[in-house]
Enzyme design. Structure first.
Site, short mmCIF file in Angstrom:
data_model
loop_
_atom_site.label_atom_id
_atom_site.label_comp_id
_atom_site.label_asym_id
_atom_site.label_seq_id
_atom_site.Cartn_x
_atom_site.Cartn_y
_atom_site.Cartn_z
N THR A 1 1.03 -1.09 0.11
CA THR A 1 -0.03 0.07 -0.11
C THR A 1 0.89 1.05 -0.02
OG1 THR A 1 -1.89 -1.09 1.09
CG2 THR A 1 -1.32 1.20 1.41
N ARG B 1 -15.25 -6.46 0.12
CA ARG B 1 -14.31 -6.05 1.38
C ARG B 1 -13.62 -4.51 0.91
NH1 ARG B 1 -8.68 -4.59 2.87
NH2 ARG B 1 -8.48 -4.89 4.85
N GLY C 1 -11.06 -1.71 2.74
CA GLY C 1 -10.21 -1.71 3.97
C GLY C 1 -10.25 -0.22 4.59
N ASP C 2 -9.17 -0.02 5.40
CA ASP C 2 -8.97 1.19 6.34
C ASP C 2 -8.72 2.41 5.36
OD1 ASP C 2 -6.38 -0.28 6.07
OD2 ASP C 2 -5.57 1.52 6.94
N THR D 1 -0.68 1.78 6.99
CA THR D 1 -0.62 0.41 6.22
C THR D 1 -0.69 -0.46 7.04
OG1 THR D 1 0.81 -0.69 4.51
CG2 THR D 1 2.02 0.99 5.96
N GLY D 2 -1.40 -1.55 6.79
CA GLY D 2 -1.45 -2.60 7.56
C GLY D 2 -2.61 -3.53 7.48
N GLY E 1 -5.83 -3.82 7.61
CA GLY E 1 -6.97 -2.64 7.78
C GLY E 1 -7.97 -2.91 8.63
N1 ASP Z 1 -4.19 -1.22 5.01
C1 ASP Z 1 -4.46 -1.78 3.47
C2 ASP Z 1 -5.90 -2.47 3.74
O1 ASP Z 1 -6.05 -3.28 4.61
C3 ASP Z 1 -3.68 -2.89 3.25
C4 ASP Z 1 -2.08 -2.42 3.40
O2 ASP Z 1 -1.89 -1.38 4.19
O3 ASP Z 1 -1.10 -3.23 2.94
O4 ASP Z 1 -6.60 -2.50 2.59
#
Ligand code: ASP
Length: 335
Positions: free
Chosen positions: A199, A227, A229-230, A249-250, A252
């Site tokens: 991301t 779905r 994400g965040d 990033t992570g 989500g």
């Molecule tokens: N945060 C992003 C999500 O959950 C994914 C990512 O940061 O790699 O969609």
């Protein structure tokens, strides 16, 4: 003009000039990430080199906007589009695949000085989702558009649309095949090992002292049922106000449940925590306590910033007064 009033006028003009100089005296800063996750040390040297070069390019491209006196929003958009166009990152070209083998991308942008924001979710044909998020903010009465409606708006705004095949990379396709095999074997998806990285995000402070934040992503490999994400959710993966800008990033779901980006900025504004401490509390304590992981970039109006993460690496970098891009991948590097 009377001599005395001429003198007064001169003093006023001088002090107005000084105020203006002060208003332009802010040293701009740009911080970016290209995703947090397990980034293997044995990643081949050529890939590592290419990723570091692209992070540098994104920093230089974004910083050129700030040096030219352009708003933080322009730097965020410029840096993110460079990363969206590069296949190494999970945003734009190179986005991860859904369970059904499609690419569904999310993005958001926020202007800290006005609290204006724009976001898009589940878009499959928009070449640079961050540009569409910005168009939503600037040219629609809404904050968040999704799916087909978002793409209709993109068409109306002249935002480039591409065939879905543009986003496909073999690497991400193989990642999906592995995840599908695990699904078939009934193995639990090891999110930490495979689920997410790549991301992209940026936070910027411009010469006027204004902040902005932006994030763009393909989400998580093997995601299902529409779905989201965040990243496109204002306050979860993306947030900016007058004092603080965040891109996360992570995993989500955990960023949504902790309203991570907003939580960091509120800790700074309301609890008067130093920026680094606030970022650390949310990223390295609150999120892992619930079972999540990831990282964030956080920038304050005073130019201080933090890049916390609890995975083995986070593609990241920053550029400030000296105009030299600093980039890093692994946890033990200090850019
Ligand atoms: N945060 C992003 C999500 O959950 C994914 C990512 O940061 O790699 O969609």
């Amino acid at each position: 003009m009377h001599v005395r009033s001429r003198w007064v006028a001169m003093v006023l003009a001088l002090s107005a000039g000084m105020v203006m100089m002060q208003a332009h005296a802010v040293v701009p800063v740009l911080v970016i990430h290209g995703g947090a996750g397990v980034i293997k040390r044995d990643m081949d040297p050529a890939t590592q080199k290419a990723i570091r070069a692209k992070l540098r390019e994104a920093l230089e491209h974004g910083y050129a906007q700030l040096k030219a006196g352009k708003p933080a929003l322009d730097a965020v958009t410029a840096a993110i589009t460079v990363l969206e166009d590069d296949p190494h990152f999970n945003a734009g070209k190179g986005a991860v695949f859904t369970h059904e083998g499609t690419n569904e991308m999310d993005a958001a942008i926020m202007d800290g000085s006005t609290l204006r924001a724009g976001a898009v979710a589940d878009v499959g044909h928009v070449k640079n989702p961050i540009l569409l998020a910005r168009a939503v903010m600037e040219h629609s009465p809404h904050v968040m558009l999704a799916g087909q409606g978002a793409e209709t708006f993109a068409r109306e705004q002249g935002i480039p649309l591409v065939d879905a095949s543009y986003f496909r990379t073999e690497y991400r396709w193989q990642q999906l095949q592995k995840a599908l095999k695990r699904d078939r074997l009934g193995q639990h998806q090891d999110e930490e090992a495979e689920g997410h990285f790549g991301t992209v995000g940026a936070v910027a402070l411009d010469t006027h002292g204004h902040l902005a934040a932006g994030t763009s992503t393909g989400g998580m490999t093997d995601k299902r049922w529409g779905r989201i994400g965040d990243s496109p959710i204002i306050g979860a993966g993306t947030y900016a106000n007058a004092g603080c800008a965040v891109s996360g990033t992570g995993w989500g779901e955990f960023y949504i449940r902790t309203v991570a980006a907003h939580a960091i900025c509120m800790r700074v504004a309301v609890m008067h925590e130093p920026l680094k401490q606030a970022a650390d509390e949310v990223i390295n304590r609150e999120i892992p306590k619930l079972g999540g992981d990831g990282g964030a970039i956080v920038l304050g109006a005073d130019g201080s910033f933090a890049m916390p993460f609890n995975t083995s690496g986070m593609f990241r970098g920053w550029i400030g007064a000296d105009g030299v891009p600093h980039v890093a991948i692994f946890a033990d590097e200090h850019p």
